[in-house]
Design an enzyme around this catalytic site. Structure first.
Site, PDB file in Angstrom:
ATOM      1  CG  ASP A 222      -1.959  -1.114   1.156  1.00 23.62           C
ATOM      2  OD1 ASP A 222      -2.314  -1.536   0.037  1.00 23.62           O
ATOM      3  OD2 ASP A 222      -2.398  -1.589   2.221  1.00 23.62           O
ATOM      4  CD  GLU A 223       5.026   2.041   2.671  1.00 20.01           C
ATOM      5  OE1 GLU A 223       6.118   2.380   2.173  1.00 20.01           O
ATOM      6  OE2 GLU A 223       4.896   1.673   3.856  1.00 20.01           O
TER       7      GLU A 223
END
Length: 278
Positions: A222-223
């Site tokens: 999720d980055e």
């Protein structure tokens, strides 16, 4: 009208816009829209140009290459629909929204297949005459499961892979096969509440807004580079499940908006962020 999209990313230097547009002019082409941006910290130039007309692609690219810095990234595409594979698990809202948009030509893409690790969404997908593949992951290693998915992806050779609530973490080796080609919708306003159950985390934290984030997938959970985000207001009367219910509409709109930007060649990825000409 035969339209084309030219995107250029290179080190900035004096006269770039003149050089590029002069080549377009000399080929008797008509610029419809032009956007440019200079990232000053790293002295990087980004330009997106829509134009119309007929020309020899190879000669055009060769001329641009000859006048631009050696490390330039030049991409020329026709304004055609992208081919995509959608991956999903059990949640229907994002997949159904994409299927409806596809049905009514509002997606600017062809959904060539839906891949899932469950059969739950097969009936829904079949109503839209799109191939559905249930690649069961039960009792299998992640690598073994992904190998079967890769075989399907090789068959369809999509421009992009869209994770429409695909609730499994992809391996680094899988992600590396499709750099900046996997788009995920995460049910949180990143970088807050990464990982699983973000609505529960938001409820426990007592936040006053919740949101959704569409991003390219990289090896860090999720980055990846963020494409689009949006939020809605909540308060102390909202339970975690009510937040999740309200958040589904945000997820759908954010994912659709991000795909529109990507499919129209409006998104540049630089380092771990995006430059977007909206």
């Amino acid at each position: 009208m035969n339209t084309h999209i030219l995107t250029i990313h290179c080190p900035d230097e004096r006269g770039l816009i003149y050089k590029i547009t002069n080549v377009i002019f000399n080929y008797n082409l008509n610029i419809i829209r032009n956007d440019e941006f200079v990232e000053k910290d790293f002295n990087q130039f980004f330009m997106r140009t829509e134009f119309s007309g007929e020309f020899q692609n190879d000669a055009f690219i060769n001329e641009l290459t000859s006048i631009l810095p050696a490390t330039s990234k030049i991409k020329l595409t026709s304004n055609h629909k992208k081919n995509i594979v959608v991956m999903a698990t059990k949640e229907y809202h994002c997949l159904s929204d994409l299927l409806v948009r596809h049905k009514f030509n509002d997606l600017h893409a062809n959904i060539v297949a839906v891949i899932s690790n469950h059969s739950v969404l097969e009936e829904l997908t079949s109503k839209f005459d799109i191939p559905y593949y249930n690649v069961d992951s039960t009792g299998r290693s992640r690598e073994d499961h992904e190998e079967d998915i890769i075989k399907l992806l090789d068959k369809f050779n999509p421009d992009f892979i869209v994770l429409a609530k695909y609730m499994k973490i992809l391996s680094p080796s899988f992600i590396a096969r499709y750099p900046n080609r996997i788009i995920n919708i995460h049910h949180s306003f990143l970088p807050a509440f990464v990982g699983a159950k973000p609505y529960h985390k938001a409820y426990e934290r007592g936040v006053k807004i919740i949101g959704a984030t569409a991003h390219f997938v990289n090896e860090d959970l999720d980055e990846g580079p963020i494409i689009a985000q949006s939020v809605i207001a909540v308060d102390h009367t909202d339970s975690a499940s009510e937040m999740a219910q309200a958040g589904r509409d945000v997820e759908k709109s954010v994912l659709a908006n991000s795909l529109k930007l990507v499919f129209n060649e409006q998104v540049f990825v630089f380092r771990n962020k995006t430059i977007i000409f909206d």
